[in-house]
Design a protein around this motif. Structure first.
Motif, PDB file in Angstrom:
ATOM      1  N   LEU A 137       0.833  -1.213   0.000  1.00 63.52           N
ATOM      2  CA  LEU A 137       0.000   0.000   0.000  1.00 63.52           C
ATOM      3  C   LEU A 137       0.866   1.261   0.000  1.00 63.52           C
ATOM      4  O   LEU A 137       0.573   2.218  -0.717  1.00 63.52           O
ATOM      5  CB  LEU A 137      -0.951  -0.007   1.195  1.00 63.52           C
ATOM      6  CG  LEU A 137      -2.179  -0.905   0.999  1.00 63.52           C
ATOM      7  CD1 LEU A 137      -2.910  -1.113   2.324  1.00 63.52           C
ATOM      8  CD2 LEU A 137      -3.132  -0.306  -0.041  1.00 63.52           C
ATOM      9  N   HIS A 138       1.929   1.262   0.797  1.00 68.55           N
ATOM     10  CA  HIS A 138       2.817   2.435   0.780  1.00 68.55           C
ATOM     11  C   HIS A 138       3.434   2.622  -0.599  1.00 68.55           C
ATOM     12  O   HIS A 138       3.512   3.738  -1.116  1.00 68.55           O
ATOM     13  CB  HIS A 138       3.932   2.279   1.824  1.00 68.55           C
ATOM     14  CG  HIS A 138       3.547   2.791   3.181  1.00 68.55           C
ATOM     15  ND1 HIS A 138       3.127   4.084   3.396  1.00 68.55           N
ATOM     16  CD2 HIS A 138       3.521   2.186   4.394  1.00 68.55           C
ATOM     17  CE1 HIS A 138       2.849   4.238   4.683  1.00 68.55           C
ATOM     18  NE2 HIS A 138       3.076   3.113   5.319  1.00 68.55           N
ATOM     19  N   ILE A 168      -1.638 -11.714  -1.635  1.00 68.51           N
ATOM     20  CA  ILE A 168      -2.164 -11.839  -3.000  1.00 68.51           C
ATOM     21  C   ILE A 168      -3.301 -10.848  -3.230  1.00 68.51           C
ATOM     22  O   ILE A 168      -3.428 -10.260  -4.304  1.00 68.51           O
ATOM     23  CB  ILE A 168      -2.560 -13.304  -3.292  1.00 68.51           C
ATOM     24  CG1 ILE A 168      -1.284 -14.162  -3.386  1.00 68.51           C
ATOM     25  CG2 ILE A 168      -3.383 -13.410  -4.566  1.00 68.51           C
ATOM     26  CD1 ILE A 168      -1.524 -15.664  -3.473  1.00 68.51           C
ATOM     27  N   ALA A 169      -4.101 -10.617  -2.189  1.00 66.14           N
ATOM     28  CA  ALA A 169      -5.158  -9.611  -2.310  1.00 66.14           C
ATOM     29  C   ALA A 169      -4.544  -8.229  -2.549  1.00 66.14           C
ATOM     30  O   ALA A 169      -4.936  -7.503  -3.460  1.00 66.14           O
ATOM     31  CB  ALA A 169      -6.020  -9.610  -1.042  1.00 66.14           C
ATOM     32  N   ALA A 170      -3.544  -7.892  -1.739  1.00 64.45           N
ATOM     33  CA  ALA A 170      -2.967  -6.535  -1.803  1.00 64.45           C
ATOM     34  C   ALA A 170      -2.224  -6.289  -3.108  1.00 64.45           C
ATOM     35  O   ALA A 170      -2.224  -5.162  -3.617  1.00 64.45           O
ATOM     36  CB  ALA A 170      -2.027  -6.322  -0.621  1.00 64.45           C
ATOM     37  N   PHE A 184      -5.200  -5.151  -5.187  1.00 69.51           N
ATOM     38  CA  PHE A 184      -5.968  -3.936  -4.882  1.00 69.51           C
ATOM     39  C   PHE A 184      -5.091  -2.703  -4.705  1.00 69.51           C
ATOM     40  O   PHE A 184      -5.558  -1.587  -4.980  1.00 69.51           O
ATOM     41  CB  PHE A 184      -6.966  -4.158  -3.733  1.00 69.51           C
ATOM     42  CG  PHE A 184      -6.416  -4.366  -2.344  1.00 69.51           C
ATOM     43  CD1 PHE A 184      -5.754  -3.346  -1.666  1.00 69.51           C
ATOM     44  CD2 PHE A 184      -6.617  -5.574  -1.678  1.00 69.51           C
ATOM     45  CE1 PHE A 184      -5.298  -3.531  -0.360  1.00 69.51           C
ATOM     46  CE2 PHE A 184      -6.155  -5.769  -0.381  1.00 69.51           C
ATOM     47  CZ  PHE A 184      -5.487  -4.738   0.282  1.00 69.51           C
ATOM     48  N   GLY A 185      -3.844  -2.858  -4.265  1.00 68.73           N
ATOM     49  CA  GLY A 185      -2.988  -1.679  -4.071  1.00 68.73           C
ATOM     50  C   GLY A 185      -2.819  -0.906  -5.379  1.00 68.73           C
ATOM     51  O   GLY A 185      -3.269   0.243  -5.501  1.00 68.73           O
ATOM     52  N   VAL A 199     -12.577  -1.580  -6.794  1.00 69.61           N
ATOM     53  CA  VAL A 199     -12.222  -2.998  -6.660  1.00 69.61           C
ATOM     54  C   VAL A 199     -13.313  -3.780  -5.934  1.00 69.61           C
ATOM     55  O   VAL A 199     -13.831  -3.329  -4.908  1.00 69.61           O
ATOM     56  CB  VAL A 199     -10.885  -3.128  -5.884  1.00 69.61           C
ATOM     57  CG1 VAL A 199     -10.614  -4.582  -5.496  1.00 69.61           C
ATOM     58  CG2 VAL A 199      -9.718  -2.572  -6.710  1.00 69.61           C
ATOM     59  N   VAL A 200     -13.657  -4.939  -6.512  1.00 73.94           N
ATOM     60  CA  VAL A 200     -14.423  -5.950  -5.773  1.00 73.94           C
ATOM     61  C   VAL A 200     -13.511  -7.153  -5.600  1.00 73.94           C
ATOM     62  O   VAL A 200     -12.836  -7.570  -6.541  1.00 73.94           O
ATOM     63  CB  VAL A 200     -15.729  -6.344  -6.507  1.00 73.94           C
ATOM     64  CG1 VAL A 200     -16.763  -5.232  -6.396  1.00 73.94           C
ATOM     65  CG2 VAL A 200     -15.487  -6.669  -7.979  1.00 73.94           C
ATOM     66  N   LEU A 201     -13.448  -7.666  -4.388  1.00 74.49           N
ATOM     67  CA  LEU A 201     -12.482  -8.724  -4.084  1.00 74.49           C
ATOM     68  C   LEU A 201     -13.191  -9.922  -3.476  1.00 74.49           C
ATOM     69  O   LEU A 201     -13.947  -9.785  -2.519  1.00 74.49           O
ATOM     70  CB  LEU A 201     -11.430  -8.173  -3.109  1.00 74.49           C
ATOM     71  CG  LEU A 201     -10.271  -9.113  -2.765  1.00 74.49           C
ATOM     72  CD1 LEU A 201      -8.982  -8.310  -2.604  1.00 74.49           C
ATOM     73  CD2 LEU A 201     -10.534  -9.878  -1.470  1.00 74.49           C
TER      74      LEU A 201
END
Ligand code: NAP
Ligand code: MG
Length: 453
Positions: free
Chosen positions: A92-93, A136-138, A141-142, A151-153
């Motif tokens: 995210l950063h 794996i999600a990040a 979405f990041g 985003v839909v996750l």
């Protein structure tokens, strides 16, 4: 709405009950994501960056809680789970640095000015497997959010808890409503709807090659963008000129980390014939020394498999005729445990050599020379990662260039850094995640010519 029971794989206890979305609920979420799009696109790059930084800070403040959730839900060791939550924060950063750097170009033309823009795609659907639920999600979405997409996750049914928590943290950090929605549910319902719903403009899928192919075929119908991160049958190639002690001492961690449930697991160890016996002698104590047990204990190195069904699948690779060289330990009692297992295949066609096991089982095979090593390493439909152990820098580079895989490490087993690209050759996938181009994968390039004459 139906519900799913979430089970702790180390104890077999039910730890939570989660509502599973049906198709109608999925459609509602996708439509909300579409409505949120113009507002999110209009957020100035610096403000979008600031919101992602706040999201990163919220993840950091919640790191111990997220890690503990993953220990309970996925049986990950606490050390790994802390790294995984920290990886979400770091992705995210890093993503927060991208909105102001989505640079287009100005291309010389006659009679005007030519500009390129990197436009967001729209709603991005991310389908996550159970093996690394947080990172794996990040990785999806990041950069997707950074580039101005909503985003839909869909987390895996087996491991929704950290994803749900990340959704709460995003809202707490101030991301506008419906910019990032987490939708637990079945792959064949929620995930499949991401493929068929026309408002979803890209699907990011990580999981089995079998489902990945179905998703790619489904996306073709709308020429929908797709990124696939699929399986691996990765080679750890040990040459006679390597530091053999280190190669043997680290080999177990290159394959048994996360109980082998890792698409980058080096599940084939190729050893030059002249050191084959010595390597096995050194490997045996290293494998027996892997600490398998309670994942909440900070000294534990390997936890259980994710489910009873998966343990059965892994066990199915060991046929009565399979020659097991030696195994490590596993606790007694409840939990989906499987010991680290080293196999000496009788033929290169054995399933344990050709198929992804996704468990703590490794095949050790001899090779003769560099060309032979490359032939065996590349004799697979996969091409995700691999390791090369040698003290000859020329050989390290030759073999690195020769192995058909996306992520290689020399005298190391590390594959993943959020600032370097990650992805597979051949049937290991399509596209790349992470690295400096991560946000570009969530944009379309638009060319605009402005006449000045
Ligand atoms: P999978 O079926 O490919 O599941 C991955 C994700 O896709 C899950 O969220 C799943 O939902 C979803 N999904 C399943 N069918 C779908 C469909 N028709 N349309 C859209 N989404 C769908 O993987 P698995 O069954 O969990 O594992 C099987 C094997 O795949 C493993 O043993 C391993 O070899 C491989 N695998 C590889 C990776 C990797 O990192 N490359 C990760 C996981 C598994 P549900 O939660 O409902 O299943
Ligand atoms: Mg499946």
């Amino acid at each position: 709405m139906t519900t799913t029971q979430v089970v702790n794989p180390a104890t077999e206890e039910v730890v939570a009950t989660v509502e599973a979305a049906d198709e109608a609920a999925t459609d509602v979420a996708i439509e909300r994501a579409q409505q949120a799009l113009p507002g999110w696109r209009a957020v100035a790059p610096g403000d979008r960056a600031r919101l992602l930084r706040r999201f990163a800070e919220a993840v950091d403040a919640d790191l111990e809680n997220l890690a503990a959730l993953e220990v309970r839900n996925a049986g990950h060791t606490i050390g790994n789970a802390r790294w995984e939550a920290g990886n979400v924060r770091d992705v995210l950063h890093y993503s927060a640095g991208l909105p102001e750097r989505l640079l287009g170009s100005q291309i010389p033309v006659a009679g005007g000015v030519n500009l390129t823009f990197h436009e967001p795609l729209g709603v991005v659907g991310i389908i996550v497997p159970w093996n690394f639920p947080m990172p794996i999600a990040a990785w999806g979405f990041g950069p997707a959010l950074a580039a101005g997409n909503t985003v839909v996750l869909k987390p895996a049914e087996l491991t929704p808890l950290t994803a749900v928590r990340l959704g709460e943290l995003a809202a707490r950090a101030g991301l506008p409503d419906n910019v990032f929605q987490v939708i637990p549910g079945r792959g064949s319902v929620v995930g499949a709807r991401f493929v068929t719903h026309p408002a979803v403009r890209k699907v990011v899928f990580t999981g089995s090659t079998e489902v990945g192919k179905q998703i790619m075929a489904g996306c073709a119908d709308q020429v929908k963008r797709v990124t696939l991160e699929l399986g691996g049958k990765n080679a750890n190639i040990v040459f006679a000129d390597a530091d053999v002690e280190r190669a043997a001492a680290t080999a177990p961690y290159g394959v048994f980390d996360n109980a082998g449930q890792d698409c980058c697991a080096r599940s084939r160890i190729l050893v030059q014939r002249s050191i084959f016996d010595r390597f096995l002698e050194l490997l045996e104590p290293a494998v027996r020394g892997v600490r398998v047990g309670d994942p909440a204990d900070a000294d534990t190195e390997m936890g259980p498999l994710i489910s009873a069904a998966h343990r059965e699948r892994v066990a199915g690779f060991l046929e009565p005729s399979t020659k097991v060289a030696f195994t490590g330990s596993r606790p007694d009692g409840p939990g989906f445990w499987f010991p680290p297992t080293v196999v000496l295949p009788s033929s290169p066609a054995d399933r344990v050599v050709t198929e992804e096991v996704f468990g703590p089982v490794v095949a050790v095979l001899p090779f003769d020379d560099e060309a032979d090593a490359l032939r065996i390493a590349n004799d697979t439909e996969y091409g995700l990662s691999g390791s090369i152990w040698t003290s000859d820098v020329g050989r390290a580079l030759r073999v690195s260039r020769g192995v058909e895989a996306g992520n290689l490490s020399v005298n190391s087993h590390s594959s993943v850094r959020y600032w370097t690209p990650f992805g597979g050759f051949k049937q290991s996938g399509l596209g790349r995640e992470l690295g400096p181009d991560a946000a570009r994968a969530f944009t379309e390039t638009k060319n605009v010519f402005i006449a000045t004459d």
